[in-house]
Design a protein around this motif. Structure first.
Motif: not given
Lengths: 240, 155
Positions: A69-94
């Motif tokens: 279960x830990x492995x599955x949840x960590x896997x899911x978290x890494x995937x969400x983080x990948x999407x979050x990485x994209x958003x982190x940079x959104x709007x940073x510039x113009x």
């Protein structure tokens, strides 16, 4: 009173040659400012909510005693983080319609490899700035995240050290992302594709990307070639 | 990272789940969480009482965008250093309200841990061990104080 009315009409005529009242520029500027503020507000909400989701998955993984279960949840978290990485940079510039692939690949590699705790995996990156329409950023981030996680898990199992090389660059009609390792090699393909492999196949299809996996002798090389309708990264008026 | 004097960290964050996860991360790098505040009043009271070495401060708290004032208070009155953790990096004042830097949301776990490790060295030795890790942006005043301006920039 009469004077005010007549001078008012004169102003109207000056503002709009047809003689009807045009909206004052100040109202337009203010409306634009308000809309921009709202956009920023939504952006903050999304960023905060992505943080919330990631934290939640991480907390749940910590609580579970079952390693699967830990492995599955960590896997899911890494995937969400990948999407979050994209958003982190959104709007940073113009710019919000184009994304610099090199910049977010750098973030992704740092997060996935750094987060894996594998200090024995050396990373080499050769990244050329290249823009991608924003709509493709999250799917591409997920795709690259899967390939990176695969490399860590399968190329360098059981603490086997190695080198992971990542390159991003422009090609004639788009961009390429190459991930190469000097690990254990391709081995025998599994009978049925795992979920990660399924994601890679589906997302490649969605992005119209070609995926090529070859034996790097030693190790494996995967190249994703993506046609891009966006423009190459420009500085000012010139083309880089 | 066993340390005789682990860094005492105060969490100032109105989202409880984020605060809970930050608590774990703080522990995982050998620092100690001394408390969790959700409003600016709570944060200031806790900072005055507990005098943490470092405070992780979200800009938007339960009582509004008061994190900036909290950071200023921690810098001036409480003998500590604030680090902003916010989705709103661009709205920070130029002087960072006395805070040493900012981590943008959504942050990665790895990014936060590396930042904590890095800042622990900076705070204890008064000098940065190198360039800040990805995800951590230092305030100009603190970058200078920690000797970063003298360092050769990496290619």
């Amino acid at each position: 009173m009469q004077d005010n009315i007549s001078s008012g009409r004169e102003t109207d005529l000056l503002v709009n040659g047809q003689g009807s009242r045009a909206p004052p520029t100040l109202d337009l500027a203010r409306a634009l400012e308000q809309k921009l503020a709202l956009l920023h507000e939504v952006d903050h909400r999304v960023k905060n909510n992505l943080q919330l989701i990631t934290s939640l998955l991480k907390l749940q993984a910590r609580r579970s005693s079952d390693p699967a279960v830990k492995l599955a949840l960590d896997g899911a978290q890494v995937r969400v983080s990948a999407v979050a990485t994209v958003h982190r940079r959104l709007f940073r510039g113009e710019e919000v319609e184009q994304f610099d692939v090199a910049a977010f690949v750098e973030d992704l590699v740092d997060d996935v490899i750094g987060g894996s705790g594998r200090r024995d995996i050396q990373v080499r990156m050769q990244l050329e700035p290249v823009d991608l329409p924003a709509a493709h950023a999250a799917p591409l981030a997920l795709l690259i995240s899967e390939l990176l996680v695969n490399a860590v898990r399968h190329a360098f199992p059981d603490g086997r050290p190695g080198v992971l090389s990542i390159s991003v660059g422009r090609q004639t009609d788009g961009l390429f992302v190459e991930i190469a390792d000097n690990g254990v090699g391709m081995g025998t393909p599994a009978a049925a594709p795992g979920f990660g492999e399924t994601i890679v196949t589906l997302l490649s299809g969605q992005l119209g990307a070609q995926r090529e996996t070859t034996d790097a002798k030693p190790g494996v090389r995967t190249v994703i070639r993506l046609p891009v309708n966006g423009r190459p990264r420009v500085l000012g008026d010139g083309v880089l | 990272m066993a340390s005789c004097n682990p860094l005492n960290v105060l969490i100032v964050e109105d989202e409880v789940l984020l605060a809970a996860e930050l608590g774990y991360l703080i522990g995982e790098v050998g620092c100690v969480e001394v408390g969790h505040a959700m409003t600016s009043q709570e944060a200031v009271a806790m900072a005055r009482e507990l005098r943490p070495d470092l405070a992780l401060v979200d800009v938007h708290l339960s009582d509004g965008p008061t994190g900036i004032d909290v950071a200023r208070c921690i810098a001036h009155d409480c003998g500590g250093v604030a680090l902003f953790m916010t989705a709103n990096v661009r709205r920070l004042p130029d002087d960072f309200a006395g805070a040493c830097g900012v981590i943008g949301k959504p942050y990665s776990e790895h990014g936060v841990k590396m930042a904590l490790v890095y800042l622990e060295v900076c705070l204890k030795e008064g000098r940065a061990p190198g360039m800040p890790p990805a995800g951590l942006q230092l305030a100009p005043a603190w970058a200078e104080r920690w000797g970063l301006c003298d360092m050769p920039r990496s290619a």
